[in-house]
Motif scaffolding. Structure first.
Motif, PDB file in Angstrom:
ATOM      1  N   PRO A   1     -13.919 -11.836  -0.392  1.00  0.00           N
ATOM      2  CA  PRO A   1     -12.654 -11.867  -1.142  1.00  0.00           C
ATOM      3  C   PRO A   1     -12.805 -11.331  -2.568  1.00  0.00           C
ATOM      4  CG  PRO A   1     -12.847 -13.852   0.170  1.00  0.00           C
ATOM      5  CD  PRO A   1     -14.171 -13.137   0.283  1.00  0.00           C
TER       6      PRO A   1
ATOM      7  N   ILE B   1      -4.644 -18.746   2.546  1.00  0.00           N
ATOM      8  CA  ILE B   1      -4.782 -18.598   4.004  1.00  0.00           C
ATOM      9  C   ILE B   1      -4.007 -19.708   4.710  1.00  0.00           C
ATOM     10  CG2 ILE B   1      -6.886 -19.991   4.281  1.00  0.00           C
ATOM     11  CD1 ILE B   1      -8.001 -17.651   5.984  1.00  0.00           C
TER      12      ILE B   1
ATOM     13  N   SER C   1     -18.107 -21.671 -11.469  1.00  0.00           N
ATOM     14  CA  SER C   1     -18.473 -23.089 -11.391  1.00  0.00           C
ATOM     15  C   SER C   1     -19.671 -23.378 -12.277  1.00  0.00           C
ATOM     16  CB  SER C   1     -18.825 -23.427  -9.940  1.00  0.00           C
ATOM     17  OG  SER C   1     -19.495 -24.683  -9.887  1.00  0.00           O
TER      18      SER C   1
ATOM     19  N   ALA D   1      -2.580 -22.623  -2.704  1.00  0.00           N
ATOM     20  CA  ALA D   1      -2.270 -23.899  -2.041  1.00  0.00           C
ATOM     21  C   ALA D   1      -3.292 -24.977  -2.388  1.00  0.00           C
ATOM     22  CB  ALA D   1      -2.243 -23.704  -0.520  1.00  0.00           C
TER      23      ALA D   1
ATOM     24  N   GLY E   1     -15.997 -27.406 -14.531  1.00  0.00           N
ATOM     25  CA  GLY E   1     -16.779 -28.620 -14.318  1.00  0.00           C
ATOM     26  C   GLY E   1     -16.139 -29.466 -13.231  1.00  0.00           C
TER      27      GLY E   1
ATOM     28  N   PRO F   1     -15.084 -24.371  -1.936  1.00  0.00           N
ATOM     29  CA  PRO F   1     -15.403 -24.935  -3.248  1.00  0.00           C
ATOM     30  C   PRO F   1     -16.638 -25.823  -3.306  1.00  0.00           C
ATOM     31  CG  PRO F   1     -13.660 -26.218  -2.241  1.00  0.00           C
ATOM     32  CD  PRO F   1     -14.047 -25.145  -1.237  1.00  0.00           C
TER      33      PRO F   1
ATOM     34  N   ALA G   1     -12.325 -18.330 -11.041  1.00  0.00           N
ATOM     35  CA  ALA G   1     -12.759 -19.733 -11.010  1.00  0.00           C
ATOM     36  C   ALA G   1     -14.223 -19.793 -10.621  1.00  0.00           C
ATOM     37  CB  ALA G   1     -11.899 -20.519 -10.022  1.00  0.00           C
TER      38      ALA G   1
ATOM     39  N   LEU H   1      -8.691 -17.963  -7.569  1.00  0.00           N
ATOM     40  CA  LEU H   1      -9.179 -19.331  -7.334  1.00  0.00           C
ATOM     41  C   LEU H   1      -9.676 -19.521  -5.913  1.00  0.00           C
ATOM     42  CD1 LEU H   1      -6.052 -21.201  -8.798  1.00  0.00           C
ATOM     43  CD2 LEU H   1      -8.151 -20.653 -10.043  1.00  0.00           C
TER      44      LEU H   1
ATOM     45  N   TYR I   1     -23.746 -21.863  -2.965  1.00  0.00           N
ATOM     46  CA  TYR I   1     -22.408 -21.858  -3.563  1.00  0.00           C
ATOM     47  C   TYR I   1     -22.457 -21.355  -5.021  1.00  0.00           C
ATOM     48  CZ  TYR I   1     -18.387 -23.984  -5.974  1.00  0.00           C
ATOM     49  OH  TYR I   1     -17.292 -24.200  -6.777  1.00  0.00           O
TER      50      TYR I   1
ATOM     51  N   PHE J   1     -12.697 -30.826 -12.066  1.00  0.00           N
ATOM     52  CA  PHE J   1     -11.235 -30.765 -12.211  1.00  0.00           C
ATOM     53  C   PHE J   1     -10.625 -31.919 -11.428  1.00  0.00           C
ATOM     54  CE2 PHE J   1      -7.278 -29.566 -10.075  1.00  0.00           C
ATOM     55  CZ  PHE J   1      -6.472 -29.224 -11.137  1.00  0.00           C
TER      56      PHE J   1
ATOM     57  N   ASN K   1      -5.762 -13.745   4.789  1.00  0.00           N
ATOM     58  CA  ASN K   1      -7.184 -13.980   4.542  1.00  0.00           C
ATOM     59  C   ASN K   1      -7.700 -12.926   3.564  1.00  0.00           C
ATOM     60  OD1 ASN K   1      -9.924 -14.350   4.618  1.00  0.00           O
ATOM     61  ND2 ASN K   1     -10.048 -14.486   6.855  1.00  0.00           N
ATOM     62  N   LEU K   2      -8.238 -13.363   2.441  1.00  0.00           N
ATOM     63  CA  LEU K   2      -8.707 -12.425   1.410  1.00  0.00           C
ATOM     64  C   LEU K   2      -9.983 -11.699   1.819  1.00  0.00           C
ATOM     65  CD1 LEU K   2      -8.124 -14.601  -1.779  1.00  0.00           C
ATOM     66  CD2 LEU K   2      -6.683 -12.724  -0.969  1.00  0.00           C
TER      67      LEU K   2
ATOM     68  N   ASP L   1     -17.553 -15.055   3.744  1.00  0.00           N
ATOM     69  CA  ASP L   1     -16.136 -14.779   4.014  1.00  0.00           C
ATOM     70  C   ASP L   1     -15.177 -15.447   3.028  1.00  0.00           C
ATOM     71  OD1 ASP L   1     -16.291 -12.954   5.970  1.00  0.00           O
ATOM     72  OD2 ASP L   1     -16.146 -14.376   7.630  1.00  0.00           O
ATOM     73  N   ALA L   2     -15.620 -16.518   2.407  1.00  0.00           N
ATOM     74  CA  ALA L   2     -14.693 -17.222   1.494  1.00  0.00           C
ATOM     75  C   ALA L   2     -14.928 -16.847   0.022  1.00  0.00           C
ATOM     76  CB  ALA L   2     -14.840 -18.735   1.661  1.00  0.00           C
TER      77      ALA L   2
HETATM   78  N1  LIG Z   1     -12.035 -28.431  -8.257  1.00  0.00           N
HETATM   79  C1  LIG Z   1     -13.113 -28.356  -9.037  1.00  0.00           C
HETATM   80  O1  LIG Z   1     -13.533 -29.342  -9.673  1.00  0.00           O
HETATM   81  C2  LIG Z   1     -13.847 -27.043  -9.169  1.00  0.00           C
HETATM   82  C3  LIG Z   1     -15.034 -27.005  -9.918  1.00  0.00           C
HETATM   83  C4  LIG Z   1     -15.702 -25.797 -10.063  1.00  0.00           C
HETATM   84  C5  LIG Z   1     -15.183 -24.646  -9.485  1.00  0.00           C
HETATM   85  N2  LIG Z   1     -14.043 -24.720  -8.742  1.00  0.00           N
HETATM   86  C6  LIG Z   1     -13.560 -23.479  -8.110  1.00  0.00           C
HETATM   87  O2  LIG Z   1     -12.171 -23.340  -8.347  1.00  0.00           O
HETATM   88  C7  LIG Z   1     -11.527 -22.755  -7.207  1.00  0.00           C
HETATM   89  C8  LIG Z   1     -10.350 -23.630  -6.791  1.00  0.00           C
HETATM   90  O3  LIG Z   1     -10.823 -24.937  -6.575  1.00  0.00           O
HETATM   91  P1  LIG Z   1      -9.918 -26.038  -5.856  1.00  0.00           P
HETATM   92  O4  LIG Z   1     -10.510 -27.353  -6.202  1.00  0.00           O
HETATM   93  O5  LIG Z   1      -8.491 -25.765  -6.138  1.00  0.00           O
HETATM   94  O6  LIG Z   1     -10.276 -25.714  -4.340  1.00  0.00           O
HETATM   95  P2  LIG Z   1      -9.349 -25.902  -3.041  1.00  0.00           P
HETATM   96  O7  LIG Z   1     -10.277 -25.939  -1.873  1.00  0.00           O
HETATM   97  O8  LIG Z   1      -8.394 -27.022  -3.235  1.00  0.00           O
HETATM   98  O9  LIG Z   1      -8.535 -24.526  -3.014  1.00  0.00           O
HETATM   99  C9  LIG Z   1      -9.109 -23.304  -2.594  1.00  0.00           C
HETATM  100  C10 LIG Z   1      -8.065 -22.571  -1.786  1.00  0.00           C
HETATM  101  O10 LIG Z   1      -8.623 -21.310  -1.388  1.00  0.00           O
HETATM  102  C11 LIG Z   1      -8.117 -21.034  -0.098  1.00  0.00           C
HETATM  103  N3  LIG Z   1      -9.014 -20.069   0.575  1.00  0.00           N
HETATM  104  C12 LIG Z   1     -10.308 -20.277   0.928  1.00  0.00           C
HETATM  105  N4  LIG Z   1     -10.797 -19.184   1.543  1.00  0.00           N
HETATM  106  C13 LIG Z   1      -9.785 -18.280   1.576  1.00  0.00           C
HETATM  107  C14 LIG Z   1      -9.670 -16.951   2.092  1.00  0.00           C
HETATM  108  N5  LIG Z   1     -10.696 -16.343   2.696  1.00  0.00           N
HETATM  109  N6  LIG Z   1      -8.491 -16.309   1.954  1.00  0.00           N
HETATM  110  C15 LIG Z   1      -7.450 -16.915   1.344  1.00  0.00           C
HETATM  111  N7  LIG Z   1      -7.495 -18.176   0.838  1.00  0.00           N
HETATM  112  C16 LIG Z   1      -8.650 -18.835   0.965  1.00  0.00           C
HETATM  113  C17 LIG Z   1      -8.071 -22.371   0.611  1.00  0.00           C
HETATM  114  O11 LIG Z   1      -7.176 -22.365   1.705  1.00  0.00           O
HETATM  115  C18 LIG Z   1      -7.654 -23.309  -0.507  1.00  0.00           C
HETATM  116  O12 LIG Z   1      -6.261 -23.555  -0.505  1.00  0.00           O
HETATM  117  C19 LIG Z   1     -12.597 -22.625  -6.129  1.00  0.00           C
HETATM  118  O13 LIG Z   1     -13.048 -21.288  -6.099  1.00  0.00           O
HETATM  119  C20 LIG Z   1     -13.705 -23.547  -6.589  1.00  0.00           C
HETATM  120  O14 LIG Z   1     -14.991 -23.081  -6.178  1.00  0.00           O
HETATM  121  C21 LIG Z   1     -13.366 -25.887  -8.573  1.00  0.00           C
END
Ligand SMILES: NC(=O)c1ccc[n+]([C@@H]2O[C@H](COP(=O)([O-])OP(=O)(O)OC[C@H]3O[C@@H](n4cnc5c(N)ncnc54)[C@H](O)[C@@H]3O)[C@@H](O)[C@H]2O)c1
Length: 291
Positions: A107, A50, A128, A18, A181, A92, A126, A88, A153, A183, A66-67, A102-103
């Motif tokens: 997971p 979640i 970082s 999501a 980097g 974040p 995913a 993913l 993080y 996104f 919840n993962l 937990d996040a």
């Molecule tokens: N967006 C970026 O620029 C970026 C950069 C570096 C790394 N990342 C990594 O990429 C991944 C995705 O990033 P994003 O921007 O889509 O983040 P986001 O926050 O939009 O999506 C993360 C999703 O994970 C879900 N989630 C969190 N904890 C959970 C749990 N315990 N069980 C089930 N679902 C859970 C959230 O509900 C959320 O929908 C993340 O791990 C983030 O650390 C993103």
């Protein structure tokens, strides 16, 4: 990667489906012709988060949970049809340990354990750029340099990268960690001119992770930016050919993003200076260690 169970539809799990990256992959992968061909015509995207994911589309299977809950994760793999996981889900950005445990930590353990037990071919993760945020911007680093996390993080991302290494070499679950980097549709800071990962290049990199032959790889999730901090030859070797270059946005960011010289010096930006107990002498030690 070939289907292990020709009589059953192969499954790709997307966690955090999501979220921002998950929503893009949901849209772009479900009808991808190369993936269809790979899987003999059809495959299922098992989307999990979640929070609400809406209703399932034609070749989708939606699971809310919840993962951090081991039983919920085991249920995602119970039919033994999962071939690949795109992991993913996570918190974040920087947070307290309890949130990150937990996040980002539990997971990952649950996912890789279930993958090992059920013979999953590969886990894409995913990670970082904050796994290596304490390298100077003047350095160009590859993905084999020692991690230098700039935050709790970033350290959780190093943990999962190493989980991937362990499970790849010890148990045969391939791992592909993408140190993403920035996104976004386009860079929003000057630092982003170095770190930007476009939507198209995100999909291209994930497809390399799904299709290429490797055991355990760490790559950078970055577009073809002229100012990139990273040597992404590990990804190029596997076939990644990024198309976008942040330089066309350079006119939008003529000066530094902040007046904070630590944040401007290191690749991780404000993640390096947030909460920092300042000492120029100590930080200078990071420059003495050639890479
Ligand atoms: N967006 C970026 O620029 C970026 C950069 C570096 C790394 N990342 C990594 O990429 C991944 C995705 O990033 P994003 O921007 O889509 O983040 P986001 O926050 O939009 O999506 C993360 C999703 O994970 C879900 N989630 C969190 N904890 C959970 C749990 N315990 N069980 C089930 N679902 C859970 C959230 O509900 C959320 O929908 C993340 O791990 C983030 O650390 C993103």
């Amino acid at each position: 990667m070939l289907p292990r169970l020709p009589d059953k539809t192969p499954v790709i799990v997307i966690t955090g489906a999501a979220g921002r990256i998950g929503s893009l992959l949901r849209e772009r992968l479900s009808a991808d012709p190369e993936l269809k061909a790979l899987f003999g015509g059809s495959f299922t995207l098992r989307l999990t988060d979640i929070i609400d994911l809406g209703s399932a589309g034609p070749n989708e299977d939606v699971r809310i949970g919840n993962l951090a809950d081991e039983q919920f994760v085991d249920g995602l793999f119970a039919d033994q049809q999962v071939q690949a996981v795109i992991h993913l889900a996570g918190y974040p950005r920087e947070a307290d340990w309890e949130v990150l445990l937990d996040a980002n930590i539990r997971p990952s353990i649950n996912i890789w354990e279930a993958a090992r037990r059920t013979g999953v071919d590969r886990v894409l993760f995913a990670s970082s750029n904050h796994a290596t945020g304490f390298y100077a911007r003047s350095q160009t680093i590859g993905s084999s340099v020692p991690p230098r996390p700039d935050s709790r993080y970033g350290l959780t991302k190093v943990f999962s990268e190493q989980l991937g290494f362990l499970y790849a070499y010890k148990f045969g679950v391939r791992s592909f960690s993408m140190r993403i980097g920035m996104f976004l549709p386009e860079p929003t800071t000057r630092r982003g001119l170095s770190t930007w990962l476009s939507y198209d290049d995100t999909v291209a990199l994930v497809k390399v992770g799904l299709l290429a032959d490797y055991t355990s790889e760490v790559v950078y999730g970055v577009s073809n930016n002229e100012r990139a901090f990273w040597d992404n030859s590990a990804a190029f070797r596997l076939g990644y050919r990024p198309k976008d270059n942040a330089e066309r946005f350079a006119h939008m960011f003529p000066g530094p993003d902040t007046a904070d010289e630590v944040a401007e010096h290191f690749q991780g930006g404000v993640y390096t200076s947030n909460g920092l107990v300042r000492s120029g002498a100590r930080l200078a030690e990071l420059e003495k260690d050639p890479i």
